[in-house]
Design a protein around this motif. Structure first.
Motif, short mmCIF file in Angstrom:
data_model
loop_
_atom_site.label_atom_id
_atom_site.label_comp_id
_atom_site.label_asym_id
_atom_site.label_seq_id
_atom_site.Cartn_x
_atom_site.Cartn_y
_atom_site.Cartn_z
N GLN A 1 0.82 -1.20 0.00
CA GLN A 1 0.00 0.00 0.00
C GLN A 1 0.86 1.25 0.00
O GLN A 1 1.95 1.27 0.57
N VAL A 2 0.35 2.26 -0.65
CA VAL A 2 1.02 3.55 -0.70
C VAL A 2 0.03 4.62 -0.30
O VAL A 2 -1.07 4.69 -0.85
N GLN A 3 0.40 5.43 0.65
CA GLN A 3 -0.43 6.56 1.04
C GLN A 3 0.14 7.82 0.41
O GLN A 3 1.35 8.03 0.39
N LEU A 4 -0.76 8.65 -0.10
CA LEU A 4 -0.38 9.92 -0.73
C LEU A 4 -1.08 11.05 -0.02
O LEU A 4 -2.29 11.00 0.20
N VAL A 5 -0.33 12.07 0.33
CA VAL A 5 -0.91 13.23 1.01
C VAL A 5 -0.55 14.49 0.24
O VAL A 5 0.63 14.83 0.13
N GLU A 6 -1.58 15.15 -0.27
CA GLU A 6 -1.38 16.40 -1.00
C GLU A 6 -1.54 17.59 -0.07
O GLU A 6 -2.26 17.52 0.92
#
Length: 120
Positions: A1-6
């Motif tokens: 899993q990869v979490q992305l935070v903009e």
């Protein structure tokens, strides 16, 4: 899993600038920016993958994407903003080897989005 935070979205007047950031929880081969205006389909803005980075025609020479591999971070510098740039901006990533021009529907990981509003 990869979490992305903009981050980095906001409200600005036409002609102004904003810088978006997207931090990934780990390295991914592909990272890119997409946007979606109300009532419109999601469109690609710029991406890092196989081949040269390609910008949407509507943002060429105004938007510039960069990537800090050490920080797993993707940036989008947006200059000379126009009301038509208003929308939700999403960061996307994938661990597979994908083209810089990959379609949104083929990407695995997405951030929650950051709103950009440009007033006339």
């Amino acid at each position: 899993q990869v979490q992305l935070v903009e981050s980095g979205g906001g409200s600005v007047q036409a002609g102004g600038s904003l810088r978006l950031s997207c931090v990934a929880s780990r390295y991914t081969y592909y990272m890119g920016w997409f946007r979606q205006a109300p009532g419109k389909e999601r469109e690609g803005v710029a991406g890092y993958g196989v081949g040269a980075t390609r910008y949407a025609d509507s943002v060429k020479d105004r938007f510039f994407v960069s990537r800090d591999f050490a920080k797993n971070t993707l940036y989008l510098q947006m200059n000379s903003l126009k009301p038509d740039d208003t929308g939700m901006y999403y960061c996307a990533a994938d661990t597979r080897v994908l083209s810089s021009q990959v379609e949104a529907s083929k990407l695995t990981y997405w951030g929650q989005g950051t709103q950009v509003t440009v007033s006339a």
